[in-house]
Design a protein around this motif. Structure first.
Motif, PDB file in Angstrom:
ATOM      1  N   LEU A  36       0.821  -1.221   0.000  1.00 47.90           N
ATOM      2  CA  LEU A  36       0.000   0.000   0.000  1.00 47.90           C
ATOM      3  C   LEU A  36       0.852   1.268   0.000  1.00 47.90           C
ATOM      4  O   LEU A  36       0.397   2.324  -0.445  1.00 47.90           O
ATOM      5  N   VAL A  37       2.082   1.174   0.480  1.00 49.72           N
ATOM      6  CA  VAL A  37       2.985   2.333   0.529  1.00 49.72           C
ATOM      7  C   VAL A  37       3.237   2.876  -0.878  1.00 49.72           C
ATOM      8  O   VAL A  37       3.527   4.056  -1.050  1.00 49.72           O
ATOM      9  N   PHE A  38       3.106   2.013  -1.894  1.00 42.20           N
ATOM     10  CA  PHE A  38       3.410   2.409  -3.270  1.00 42.20           C
ATOM     11  C   PHE A  38       2.159   2.703  -4.089  1.00 42.20           C
ATOM     12  O   PHE A  38       2.223   2.812  -5.306  1.00 42.20           O
ATOM     13  N   ASN A  39       1.036   2.882  -3.425  1.00 43.15           N
ATOM     14  CA  ASN A  39      -0.221   3.181  -4.091  1.00 43.15           C
ATOM     15  C   ASN A  39      -0.203   4.636  -4.566  1.00 43.15           C
ATOM     16  O   ASN A  39       0.037   5.551  -3.784  1.00 43.15           O
ATOM     17  N   SER A  40      -0.463   4.847  -5.853  1.00 44.01           N
ATOM     18  CA  SER A  40      -0.394   6.212  -6.393  1.00 44.01           C
ATOM     19  C   SER A  40      -1.480   7.114  -5.798  1.00 44.01           C
ATOM     20  O   SER A  40      -1.281   8.321  -5.657  1.00 44.01           O
ATOM     21  N   PHE A  41      -2.623   6.545  -5.429  1.00 47.08           N
ATOM     22  CA  PHE A  41      -3.660   7.349  -4.789  1.00 47.08           C
ATOM     23  C   PHE A  41      -3.140   7.952  -3.480  1.00 47.08           C
ATOM     24  O   PHE A  41      -3.414   9.107  -3.164  1.00 47.08           O
ATOM     25  N   LEU A  42      -2.383   7.160  -2.738  1.00 46.65           N
ATOM     26  CA  LEU A  42      -1.812   7.641  -1.477  1.00 46.65           C
ATOM     27  C   LEU A  42      -0.873   8.824  -1.729  1.00 46.65           C
ATOM     28  O   LEU A  42      -0.905   9.818  -0.995  1.00 46.65           O
ATOM     29  N   ASN A  43      -0.064   8.729  -2.767  1.00 49.86           N
ATOM     30  CA  ASN A  43       0.829   9.845  -3.101  1.00 49.86           C
ATOM     31  C   ASN A  43       0.041  11.112  -3.417  1.00 49.86           C
ATOM     32  O   ASN A  43       0.380  12.192  -2.940  1.00 49.86           O
ATOM     33  N   GLY A  48      -2.746  16.537  -1.754  1.00 50.72           N
ATOM     34  CA  GLY A  48      -3.970  17.237  -1.331  1.00 50.72           C
ATOM     35  C   GLY A  48      -3.897  17.676   0.122  1.00 50.72           C
ATOM     36  O   GLY A  48      -4.309  18.791   0.465  1.00 50.72           O
ATOM     37  N   LEU A  49      -3.366  16.813   0.973  1.00 54.19           N
ATOM     38  CA  LEU A  49      -3.185  17.150   2.390  1.00 54.19           C
ATOM     39  C   LEU A  49      -2.241  18.350   2.534  1.00 54.19           C
ATOM     40  O   LEU A  49      -2.557  19.305   3.252  1.00 54.19           O
ATOM     41  N   TYR A  50      -1.115  18.307   1.855  1.00 52.49           N
ATOM     42  CA  TYR A  50      -0.156  19.427   1.905  1.00 52.49           C
ATOM     43  C   TYR A  50      -0.825  20.725   1.441  1.00 52.49           C
ATOM     44  O   TYR A  50      -0.633  21.782   2.032  1.00 52.49           O
ATOM     45  N   LEU A  51      -1.585  20.623   0.364  1.00 52.75           N
ATOM     46  CA  LEU A  51      -2.263  21.789  -0.204  1.00 52.75           C
ATOM     47  C   LEU A  51      -3.238  22.402   0.798  1.00 52.75           C
ATOM     48  O   LEU A  51      -3.225  23.618   1.017  1.00 52.75           O
ATOM     49  N   ALA A  52      -4.049  21.561   1.428  1.00 50.41           N
ATOM     50  CA  ALA A  52      -5.025  22.044   2.405  1.00 50.41           C
ATOM     51  C   ALA A  52      -4.321  22.684   3.608  1.00 50.41           C
ATOM     52  O   ALA A  52      -4.737  23.754   4.091  1.00 50.41           O
ATOM     53  N   VAL A  84       9.109  22.079   4.538  1.00 54.43           N
ATOM     54  CA  VAL A  84       9.248  21.405   5.835  1.00 54.43           C
ATOM     55  C   VAL A  84       8.504  20.061   5.828  1.00 54.43           C
ATOM     56  O   VAL A  84       9.048  19.043   6.285  1.00 54.43           O
ATOM     57  N   ALA A  85       7.285  20.043   5.296  1.00 53.55           N
ATOM     58  CA  ALA A  85       6.511  18.792   5.260  1.00 53.55           C
ATOM     59  C   ALA A  85       7.255  17.720   4.475  1.00 53.55           C
ATOM     60  O   ALA A  85       7.365  16.573   4.914  1.00 53.55           O
ATOM     61  N   ASN A  86       7.772  18.095   3.321  1.00 50.07           N
ATOM     62  CA  ASN A  86       8.481  17.118   2.506  1.00 50.07           C
ATOM     63  C   ASN A  86       9.815  16.722   3.126  1.00 50.07           C
ATOM     64  O   ASN A  86      10.255  15.590   2.951  1.00 50.07           O
ATOM     65  N   LEU A  87      10.448  17.628   3.847  1.00 48.39           N
ATOM     66  CA  LEU A  87      11.684  17.280   4.560  1.00 48.39           C
ATOM     67  C   LEU A  87      11.394  16.206   5.606  1.00 48.39           C
ATOM     68  O   LEU A  87      12.117  15.210   5.707  1.00 48.39           O
ATOM     69  N   VAL A  88      10.315  16.388   6.360  1.00 47.67           N
ATOM     70  CA  VAL A  88       9.912  15.390   7.362  1.00 47.67           C
ATOM     71  C   VAL A  88       9.613  14.060   6.672  1.00 47.67           C
ATOM     72  O   VAL A  88      10.084  13.001   7.095  1.00 47.67           O
ATOM     73  N   TYR A  89       8.849  14.130   5.573  1.00 45.09           N
ATOM     74  CA  TYR A  89       8.490  12.903   4.847  1.00 45.09           C
ATOM     75  C   TYR A  89       9.726  12.200   4.299  1.00 45.09           C
ATOM     76  O   TYR A  89       9.877  10.989   4.453  1.00 45.09           O
ATOM     77  N   TYR A  90      10.634  12.930   3.644  1.00 48.40           N
ATOM     78  CA  TYR A  90      11.789  12.284   3.024  1.00 48.40           C
ATOM     79  C   TYR A  90      12.801  11.784   4.051  1.00 48.40           C
ATOM     80  O   TYR A  90      13.537  10.831   3.776  1.00 48.40           O
TER      81      TYR A  90
END
Length: 172
Positions: A36-43, A48-52, A84-90
């Motif tokens: 599920l980690v590689f599901n494109s919907f999740l990406n 959308g979460l970042y945008l909101a 910052v969000a992407n730094l945490v994620y990566y």
């Protein structure tokens, strides 16, 4: 990070929140089923979460100054959320894939192969063969260098999204 700095810098505060939620979601999916980690919907859902959350940070900034937000300030707040969000994620991505579970590379290869086979009819033979070749070798191995490069590349798209958010916010 002290509370005063977070109160002053909404981009950092909301970036940490967005990154933390994203990591939590990915960790949950990882624990349920690694595929599920590689599901494109999740990406796309995380975009959308970042945008909101970036919009919320910009709106909070506008309210804090008591009125109209300048384009540059809206851009700074919004883009900081994405950075910052992407730094945490990566950071999470590198630690999970590169350190704690390097076997995820094979799970990703299997998921990508299945996806490629399912979409074979939509690709030319050249495209199909190129994608097939990209799944061979060490192309999916997660290292610090390719993680940093992917992070940097992701910021290009997020900067463009931030420009759009800033344009909208500065018109209010």
């Amino acid at each position: 990070i002290n509370k005063h700095m977070l109160k002053q810098n909404r981009g950092v505060k909301y970036g940490i929140i967005a990154g933390g939620i994203t990591v939590g979601i990915y960790l949950l999916f990882y624990l349920i089923n690694k595929e599920l980690v590689f599901n494109s919907f999740l990406n796309w859902a995380t975009v959308g979460l970042y945008l909101a959350i970036a919009w919320k940070a910009i709106d909070d900034e506008r309210q804090a100054i008591g009125g109209k937000l300048e384009f540059q300030q809206a851009l700074k707040v919004g883009f900081t959320v994405f950075v910052v969000a992407n730094l945490v994620y990566y950071l999470y991505y590198y630690l999970l894939h590169g350190v704690f579970d390097p076997g995820l590379e094979e799970v990703q290869r299997a998921v990508m192969s299945e996806t490629l086979e399912a979409r074979k009819g939509m690709l030319s033979e050249e495209q199909y063969n190129a994608f097939q070749e990209s799944l061979e070798g060490d192309g999916l191995k997660v290292g610090l260098q390719n993680t940093l490069l992917t992070y940097a590349r992701s910021l290009i798209g997020y900067f463009l999204i931030s420009l759009g958010l800033a344009a909208l916010a500065s018109r209010k």
